[in-house]
Design a protein around this motif. Structure first.
Motif, PDB file in Angstrom:
ATOM      1  N   VAL A  44       7.169 -14.105  -6.283  1.00  0.00           N
ATOM      2  CA  VAL A  44       7.043 -14.767  -4.989  1.00  0.00           C
ATOM      3  C   VAL A  44       5.712 -14.384  -4.350  1.00  0.00           C
ATOM      4  CG1 VAL A  44       8.117 -15.176  -2.752  1.00  0.00           C
ATOM      5  CG2 VAL A  44       9.549 -14.561  -4.708  1.00  0.00           C
ATOM      6  N   LYS A  45       4.952 -15.401  -3.953  1.00  0.00           N
ATOM      7  CA  LYS A  45       3.673 -15.185  -3.279  1.00  0.00           C
ATOM      8  C   LYS A  45       3.884 -15.292  -1.778  1.00  0.00           C
ATOM      9  CE  LYS A  45      -1.055 -16.936  -3.120  1.00  0.00           C
ATOM     10  NZ  LYS A  45      -1.978 -17.941  -3.687  1.00  0.00           N
ATOM     11  N   GLY A  46       3.348 -14.323  -1.037  1.00  0.00           N
ATOM     12  CA  GLY A  46       3.462 -14.348   0.415  1.00  0.00           C
ATOM     13  C   GLY A  46       2.712 -13.204   1.050  1.00  0.00           C
ATOM     14  N   VAL A  47       2.880 -13.071   2.365  1.00  0.00           N
ATOM     15  CA  VAL A  47       2.250 -11.987   3.117  1.00  0.00           C
ATOM     16  C   VAL A  47       3.251 -10.843   3.210  1.00  0.00           C
ATOM     17  CG1 VAL A  47       1.245 -11.290   5.326  1.00  0.00           C
ATOM     18  CG2 VAL A  47       0.857 -13.609   4.454  1.00  0.00           C
ATOM     19  N   LEU A  48       2.855  -9.680   2.721  1.00  0.00           N
ATOM     20  CA  LEU A  48       3.718  -8.504   2.734  1.00  0.00           C
ATOM     21  C   LEU A  48       3.535  -7.732   4.033  1.00  0.00           C
ATOM     22  CD1 LEU A  48       5.662  -6.568   1.221  1.00  0.00           C
ATOM     23  CD2 LEU A  48       3.620  -5.379   0.397  1.00  0.00           C
ATOM     24  N   ASN A  54       9.684  -3.320   9.487  1.00  0.00           N
ATOM     25  CA  ASN A  54       9.440  -4.640   8.918  1.00  0.00           C
ATOM     26  C   ASN A  54       8.996  -4.477   7.472  1.00  0.00           C
ATOM     27  OD1 ASN A  54       8.815  -7.316   8.383  1.00  0.00           O
ATOM     28  ND2 ASN A  54       7.408  -7.551  10.099  1.00  0.00           N
ATOM     29  N   ARG A  55       9.935  -4.613   6.545  1.00  0.00           N
ATOM     30  CA  ARG A  55       9.634  -4.498   5.114  1.00  0.00           C
ATOM     31  C   ARG A  55      10.063  -5.791   4.450  1.00  0.00           C
ATOM     32  NH1 ARG A  55      10.595   1.860   3.679  1.00  0.00           N
ATOM     33  NH2 ARG A  55       9.117   2.563   5.237  1.00  0.00           N
ATOM     34  N   ASN A  56       9.252  -6.812   4.715  1.00  0.00           N
ATOM     35  CA  ASN A  56       9.603  -8.161   4.292  1.00  0.00           C
ATOM     36  C   ASN A  56       8.380  -8.894   3.773  1.00  0.00           C
ATOM     37  OD1 ASN A  56      12.436  -8.160   5.408  1.00  0.00           O
ATOM     38  ND2 ASN A  56      11.293  -7.765   7.290  1.00  0.00           N
ATOM     39  N   SER A  90       0.095   0.191   0.780  1.00  0.00           N
ATOM     40  CA  SER A  90      -1.338  -0.101   0.650  1.00  0.00           C
ATOM     41  C   SER A  90      -1.636  -1.596   0.756  1.00  0.00           C
ATOM     42  CB  SER A  90      -1.880   0.438  -0.684  1.00  0.00           C
ATOM     43  OG  SER A  90      -1.461  -0.366  -1.776  1.00  0.00           O
ATOM     44  N   PHE A  91      -0.640  -2.441   0.533  1.00  0.00           N
ATOM     45  CA  PHE A  91      -0.833  -3.894   0.617  1.00  0.00           C
ATOM     46  C   PHE A  91      -0.268  -4.487   1.907  1.00  0.00           C
ATOM     47  CE2 PHE A  91      -0.968  -3.781  -4.200  1.00  0.00           C
ATOM     48  CZ  PHE A  91      -2.338  -4.008  -4.259  1.00  0.00           C
ATOM     49  N   ASP A  92       0.090  -3.635   2.888  1.00  0.00           N
ATOM     50  CA  ASP A  92       0.606  -4.149   4.159  1.00  0.00           C
ATOM     51  C   ASP A  92      -0.377  -5.166   4.747  1.00  0.00           C
ATOM     52  OD1 ASP A  92       2.303  -4.296   6.461  1.00  0.00           O
ATOM     53  OD2 ASP A  92       0.927  -2.949   7.523  1.00  0.00           O
ATOM     54  N   ARG A  93       0.157  -6.316   5.172  1.00  0.00           N
ATOM     55  CA  ARG A  93      -0.610  -7.427   5.753  1.00  0.00           C
ATOM     56  C   ARG A  93      -1.478  -8.160   4.734  1.00  0.00           C
ATOM     57  NH1 ARG A  93      -0.361  -7.862  11.171  1.00  0.00           N
ATOM     58  NH2 ARG A  93       0.358  -6.076  12.351  1.00  0.00           N
TER      59      ARG A  93
END
Length: 131
Positions: A44-48, A54-56, A90-93
């Motif tokens: 799934v591609k999206g904004v992490l 908020n862990r979505n 490390s990939f937040d946002r």
């Protein structure tokens, strides 16, 4: 092991926030209601978003910080998997591809609180997207 690729791309003109008209017609099912996908292996591609509350994963073109955001997928990483948790942090946002299995983490008759939906993705890997 094969994965379904579920991605969503929006142009700037199509970018919306949760307060505007619903985007259910163009939002992948996995962000609307993943229950029909239980047990499936997906990518799934999206904004992490990986913060304390908020862990979505959110579809591209939506605001993951909007409190009324309804299009999301809980990102489920085991408490003992500190390496994968550090990767998520490390990939937040960031725009990423999350690979894993769609699961219902709650025991029968119970509910999970604190995530955006009851069904989420049990993470196998998180990778940045190629630009």
């Amino acid at each position: 092991m094969g994965f379904w690729i579920i991605a969503l791309a929006y142009g700037e003109a199509q970018s919306i926030c949760a307060k505007e008209a619903p985007i259910a017609d163009s939002t992948p099912q996995v962000f609307r209601d993943a229950k029909a996908m239980l047990g499936q292996e997906v990518a799934v591609k999206g904004v992490l978003r990986w913060t304390f509350e908020n862990r979505n994963l959110f579809p591209l073109g939506t605001d993951p910080d909007e409190p009324s955001q309804v299009y999301c997928l809980p990102v489920l990483i085991g408490r003992t998997d500190s390496a994968l948790q550090r990767i998520a942090e490390s990939f937040d946002r960031s725009v990423v591809v999350v690979k894993g299995r769609i699961i219902d983490p709650a025991p029968p008759g119970q509910a999970i609180i604190g995530s955006c939906k009851p069904i989420g993705i049990e993470v196998q890997s998180i990778e940045p997207t190629k630009k």
